[in-house]
Design a protein around this motif. Sequence first.
Motif, PDB file in Angstrom:
ATOM      1  N   ALA A  31       0.818  -1.215   0.000  1.00  0.00           N
ATOM      2  CA  ALA A  31       0.000   0.000   0.000  1.00  0.00           C
ATOM      3  C   ALA A  31       0.854   1.269   0.000  1.00  0.00           C
ATOM      4  O   ALA A  31       0.546   2.226  -0.715  1.00  0.00           O
ATOM      5  CB  ALA A  31      -0.936  -0.007   1.206  1.00  0.00           C
ATOM      6  N   SER A  32       1.926   1.289   0.781  1.00  0.00           N
ATOM      7  CA  SER A  32       2.747   2.504   0.839  1.00  0.00           C
ATOM      8  C   SER A  32       3.463   2.751  -0.491  1.00  0.00           C
ATOM      9  O   SER A  32       3.587   3.896  -0.933  1.00  0.00           O
ATOM     10  CB  SER A  32       3.761   2.426   1.985  1.00  0.00           C
ATOM     11  OG  SER A  32       4.625   1.333   1.813  1.00  0.00           O
ATOM     12  N   LYS A  33       3.914   1.684  -1.139  1.00  0.00           N
ATOM     13  CA  LYS A  33       4.564   1.846  -2.449  1.00  0.00           C
ATOM     14  C   LYS A  33       3.558   2.339  -3.483  1.00  0.00           C
ATOM     15  O   LYS A  33       3.863   3.203  -4.296  1.00  0.00           O
ATOM     16  CB  LYS A  33       5.186   0.537  -2.913  1.00  0.00           C
ATOM     17  CG  LYS A  33       6.399   0.141  -2.109  1.00  0.00           C
ATOM     18  CD  LYS A  33       6.955  -1.174  -2.587  1.00  0.00           C
ATOM     19  CE  LYS A  33       8.089  -1.621  -1.681  1.00  0.00           C
ATOM     20  NZ  LYS A  33       8.601  -2.915  -2.024  1.00  0.00           N
ATOM     21  N   GLU A  83       3.770   5.859  -5.504  1.00  0.00           N
ATOM     22  CA  GLU A  83       3.768   5.861  -6.966  1.00  0.00           C
ATOM     23  C   GLU A  83       2.644   6.750  -7.490  1.00  0.00           C
ATOM     24  O   GLU A  83       2.847   7.531  -8.416  1.00  0.00           O
ATOM     25  CB  GLU A  83       3.610   4.437  -7.497  1.00  0.00           C
ATOM     26  CG  GLU A  83       3.698   4.361  -9.013  1.00  0.00           C
ATOM     27  CD  GLU A  83       3.581   2.938  -9.515  1.00  0.00           C
ATOM     28  OE1 GLU A  83       2.451   2.530  -9.868  1.00  0.00           O
ATOM     29  OE2 GLU A  83       4.618   2.246  -9.563  1.00  0.00           O
ATOM     30  N   SER A  84       1.473   6.659  -6.894  1.00  0.00           N
ATOM     31  CA  SER A  84       0.338   7.497  -7.316  1.00  0.00           C
ATOM     32  C   SER A  84       0.636   8.975  -7.093  1.00  0.00           C
ATOM     33  O   SER A  84       0.325   9.812  -7.945  1.00  0.00           O
ATOM     34  CB  SER A  84      -0.926   7.105  -6.552  1.00  0.00           C
ATOM     35  OG  SER A  84      -1.301   5.797  -6.861  1.00  0.00           O
ATOM     36  N   ILE A 136       3.632  10.454  -6.931  1.00  0.00           N
ATOM     37  CA  ILE A 136       4.658  10.882  -7.888  1.00  0.00           C
ATOM     38  C   ILE A 136       4.065  11.028  -9.288  1.00  0.00           C
ATOM     39  O   ILE A 136       4.323  12.004  -9.988  1.00  0.00           O
ATOM     40  CB  ILE A 136       5.834   9.886  -7.887  1.00  0.00           C
ATOM     41  CG1 ILE A 136       6.585   9.986  -6.564  1.00  0.00           C
ATOM     42  CG2 ILE A 136       6.766  10.130  -9.054  1.00  0.00           C
ATOM     43  CD1 ILE A 136       7.566   8.863  -6.326  1.00  0.00           C
ATOM     44  N   MET A 137       3.256  10.071  -9.699  1.00  0.00           N
ATOM     45  CA  MET A 137       2.670  10.108 -11.043  1.00  0.00           C
ATOM     46  C   MET A 137       1.685  11.262 -11.215  1.00  0.00           C
ATOM     47  O   MET A 137       1.440  11.713 -12.332  1.00  0.00           O
ATOM     48  CB  MET A 137       1.980   8.781 -11.369  1.00  0.00           C
ATOM     49  CG  MET A 137       2.943   7.664 -11.646  1.00  0.00           C
ATOM     50  SD  MET A 137       3.993   8.083 -13.047  1.00  0.00           S
ATOM     51  CE  MET A 137       4.956   6.627 -13.185  1.00  0.00           C
ATOM     52  N   SER A 138       1.146  11.770 -10.126  1.00  0.00           N
ATOM     53  CA  SER A 138       0.213  12.907 -10.240  1.00  0.00           C
ATOM     54  C   SER A 138       0.924  14.163 -10.763  1.00  0.00           C
ATOM     55  O   SER A 138       0.277  15.098 -11.216  1.00  0.00           O
ATOM     56  CB  SER A 138      -0.464  13.192  -8.897  1.00  0.00           C
ATOM     57  OG  SER A 138       0.461  13.728  -7.970  1.00  0.00           O
ATOM     58  N   TYR A 139       2.247  14.187 -10.719  1.00  0.00           N
ATOM     59  CA  TYR A 139       3.033  15.316 -11.237  1.00  0.00           C
ATOM     60  C   TYR A 139       3.556  15.070 -12.646  1.00  0.00           C
ATOM     61  O   TYR A 139       4.295  15.893 -13.179  1.00  0.00           O
ATOM     62  CB  TYR A 139       4.217  15.604 -10.309  1.00  0.00           C
ATOM     63  CG  TYR A 139       3.797  16.160  -8.972  1.00  0.00           C
ATOM     64  CD1 TYR A 139       3.507  17.508  -8.818  1.00  0.00           C
ATOM     65  CD2 TYR A 139       3.678  15.327  -7.869  1.00  0.00           C
ATOM     66  CE1 TYR A 139       3.111  18.015  -7.594  1.00  0.00           C
ATOM     67  CE2 TYR A 139       3.288  15.824  -6.635  1.00  0.00           C
ATOM     68  CZ  TYR A 139       3.005  17.165  -6.507  1.00  0.00           C
ATOM     69  OH  TYR A 139       2.612  17.669  -5.299  1.00  0.00           O
ATOM     70  N   SER A 140       3.172  13.961 -13.268  1.00  0.00           N
ATOM     71  CA  SER A 140       3.742  13.603 -14.575  1.00  0.00           C
ATOM     72  C   SER A 140       3.374  14.576 -15.694  1.00  0.00           C
ATOM     73  O   SER A 140       4.064  14.625 -16.700  1.00  0.00           O
ATOM     74  CB  SER A 140       3.343  12.183 -14.967  1.00  0.00           C
ATOM     75  OG  SER A 140       1.951  12.088 -15.135  1.00  0.00           O
ATOM     76  N   SER A 141       2.335  15.366 -15.530  1.00  0.00           N
ATOM     77  CA  SER A 141       2.011  16.366 -16.556  1.00  0.00           C
ATOM     78  C   SER A 141       2.812  17.654 -16.355  1.00  0.00           C
ATOM     79  O   SER A 141       2.938  18.459 -17.268  1.00  0.00           O
ATOM     80  CB  SER A 141       0.509  16.664 -16.563  1.00  0.00           C
ATOM     81  OG  SER A 141       0.113  17.177 -15.312  1.00  0.00           O
ATOM     82  N   ASP A 142       3.374  17.846 -15.161  1.00  0.00           N
ATOM     83  CA  ASP A 142       4.155  19.049 -14.858  1.00  0.00           C
ATOM     84  C   ASP A 142       5.631  18.891 -15.215  1.00  0.00           C
ATOM     85  O   ASP A 142       6.277  19.862 -15.609  1.00  0.00           O
ATOM     86  CB  ASP A 142       4.039  19.402 -13.379  1.00  0.00           C
ATOM     87  CG  ASP A 142       2.599  19.687 -12.970  1.00  0.00           C
ATOM     88  OD1 ASP A 142       1.826  20.187 -13.803  1.00  0.00           O
ATOM     89  OD2 ASP A 142       2.251  19.382 -11.817  1.00  0.00           O
TER      90      ASP A 142
END
Length: 135
Positions: free
Chosen positions: A3-5, A9-10, A12-18
């Motif tokens: 769950a923590s990983k 990951e979620s 970090i990926m939320s910044y993938s458009s920035d």
Amino acid sequence: MGASKKLMESLIMSYSSDFKVTTARFANVAFSNGSLLDGYLYRLLQRQPISCPSDIERYFVSPEESGQICLLSCILGKSGSIFFPKLKKDQLMKFSTITERFFKHINLKLEICFSEEQAKRSAENLNSEDINKGY
């Protein structure tokens, strides 16, 4: 995936458009912090008993292999990419097999105990020099 990983990951990926964000997922990395074998080293040096489930199977990769997939994700990945290694059947191992091979490699006799008390008594009799010369 724990769950923590998954949460990290979620996040970090939320910044993938920035900005460019890539990540890698792989199996258990042998001797990494918190790994099965790292735990064995710690417990042996502390003269603590080791326990191992006999029916658990996991994929294992070397630290070198984990570094390679991280490097590939950085170099070849597009933002939001998740890289996975090609795992081979021989990388799927039972914890008991890994334990047996590890003890054989460091020249320590593996003693199977049937109670916690028996395991504690056995661990107290470990010789530090025998443990250290296996590395």
